[in-house]
Enzyme design. Structure first.
Site, PDB file in Angstrom:
ATOM      1  CB  SER A 128      30.522 -71.200  54.235  1.00 39.24           C
ATOM      2  OG  SER A 128      29.529 -70.559  53.685  1.00 39.24           O
ATOM      3  CG  ASP A 131      24.304 -69.984  58.600  1.00 40.53           C
ATOM      4  OD1 ASP A 131      23.333 -70.841  58.861  1.00 40.53           O
ATOM      5  OD2 ASP A 131      25.346 -70.352  57.962  1.00 40.53           O
ATOM      6  CE  LYS A 159      22.576 -73.403  57.401  1.00 38.71           C
ATOM      7  NZ  LYS A 159      23.741 -73.544  58.534  1.00 38.71           N
ATOM      8  CD  GLU A 212      28.535 -78.950  57.120  1.00 39.54           C
ATOM      9  OE1 GLU A 212      27.890 -78.074  57.584  1.00 39.54           O
ATOM     10  OE2 GLU A 212      29.701 -78.641  56.563  1.00 39.54           O
TER      11      GLU A 212
HETATM   12  O1  KIV Z   1      27.530 -71.682  56.107  1.00 34.53           O
HETATM   13  C1  KIV Z   1      27.248 -72.586  55.080  1.00 34.53           C
HETATM   14  O2  KIV Z   1      27.686 -72.650  53.945  1.00 34.53           O
HETATM   15  C2  KIV Z   1      26.379 -73.713  55.562  1.00 34.53           C
HETATM   16  C3  KIV Z   1      26.472 -75.032  54.355  1.00 34.53           C
HETATM   17  C4  KIV Z   1      27.687 -75.808  54.614  1.00 34.53           C
HETATM   18  C5  KIV Z   1      25.028 -75.797  54.693  1.00 34.53           C
HETATM   19  O3  KIV Z   1      26.032 -73.947  56.462  1.00 34.53           O
END
Ligand code: KIV
Length: 271
Positions: free
Chosen positions: A52, A90, A120, A189
């Protein structure tokens, strides 16, 4: 209740114990050193260097454009600030979908170059082989099901997922696949609260929700949303704790006024 507040470092084992003991897990995103310092000092359990960042840091419409190098830059800034929280990073779009070798290589770069503690990635059964390969190299993996923003062009909208029976059944199966593959936790989510509850009861690993109701093992929000920095973004699931947009706007207007009015700096603010 905070049984695990005193732990020096949050590990995947601590998170498992928190689920076992019924202590909720608090997770937020972070993308930079200064913010991560505050969140860690406040006692957050997990900091997610989310893709994000593509939206809230870089101003892109989707999470797709952010690169692995950019994620590593954000993650290394966060890691330098953190003493206690588990830092999850991520895997960005395009860095793992090709095959499990690519997924492993990207994860290794994140671990080596940022110092993050886990990765993740989005998806269910289709990413099982990649998850197993990453974990076999000693890297903990967090799964992500429900609304998976990297697939926005497939979904078409950011609305609630898995409202239909077939998609709900597939999500439940995918959660079990991710657990069997060795994920240490799972993000759900924007899915119906009842379905999220079912998942949290079914799997032994911690389930962290965002727009997935209260009956899961923890919650995650994008920190910019919680602090009220993202003007006009008010989904139902969001609790906004501050209105920093207005606070900062007011402070900057006051500064501009002081400069233009020759009030800043005064005698005490000069050498
Ligand atoms: O990238 C992000 O902020 C997310 C959250 C919404 C869990 O994956």
């Amino acid at each position: 209740m905070s049984v695990h507040k005193e732990v020096k470092r949050v590990t995947t084992h601590v998170l498992q114990a928190m689920k076992h003991d019924g202590e909720k897990i608090a997770m937020l995103t972070a993308y930079d050193y200064s913010t991560a310092l505050i969140l860690d000092d406040a006692g957050i359990d997990i900091l997610l260097v989310g893709d994000s960042a593509s939206n809230v840091m870089a101003g892109h419409e989707t999470t797709l454009p952010i690169t692995l190098d950019q994620m590593i830059y954000h993650a290394s800034s966060v890691v330098r600030a953190v003493k206690r929280a588990l830092v999850v990073v991520d895997l960005p779009f395009g860095s793992y979908q090709g095959n499990s070798k690519e997924a492993l290589q990207s994860s290794i770069r994140i671990m080596k170059e940022s110092g993050g503690h886990a990765v993740k990635l989005e998806g269910g059964a289709e990413v099982r082989e990649s998850i197993e390969r990453i974990i076999s190299a000693g890297v903990p993996v967090m799964g992500h099901l429900g609304l998976t923003p990297q697939s926005i062009y497939k979904f078409g909208t950011y609305t609630v997922r898995a409202k239909e029976e077939a998609e709900a059944k597939k999500l439940l199966e995918d959660a079990e696949v991710l657990e069997a593959a060795g994920c240490f936790a799972l993000v759900l989510e924007k899915i119906p609260a009842q379905l999220a509850k079912q998942v949290a009861e079914k799997v032994r690993i911690p389930v962290i929700g965002i727009g997935a109701g209260a009956d899961v093992d923890g919650q995650v929000l994008v920190v910019n949303d919680l602090l009220g920095l993202t003007k006009g973004f008010k989904p139902r699931f969001l609790r906004q704790y501050l209105n920093l947009y207005e606070e900062i706007n007011g402070a900057v207007k006051a500064y501009i006024g002081d400069v233009k009015g020759k009030d800043f700096p005064n005698e005490k603010e000069q050498y």
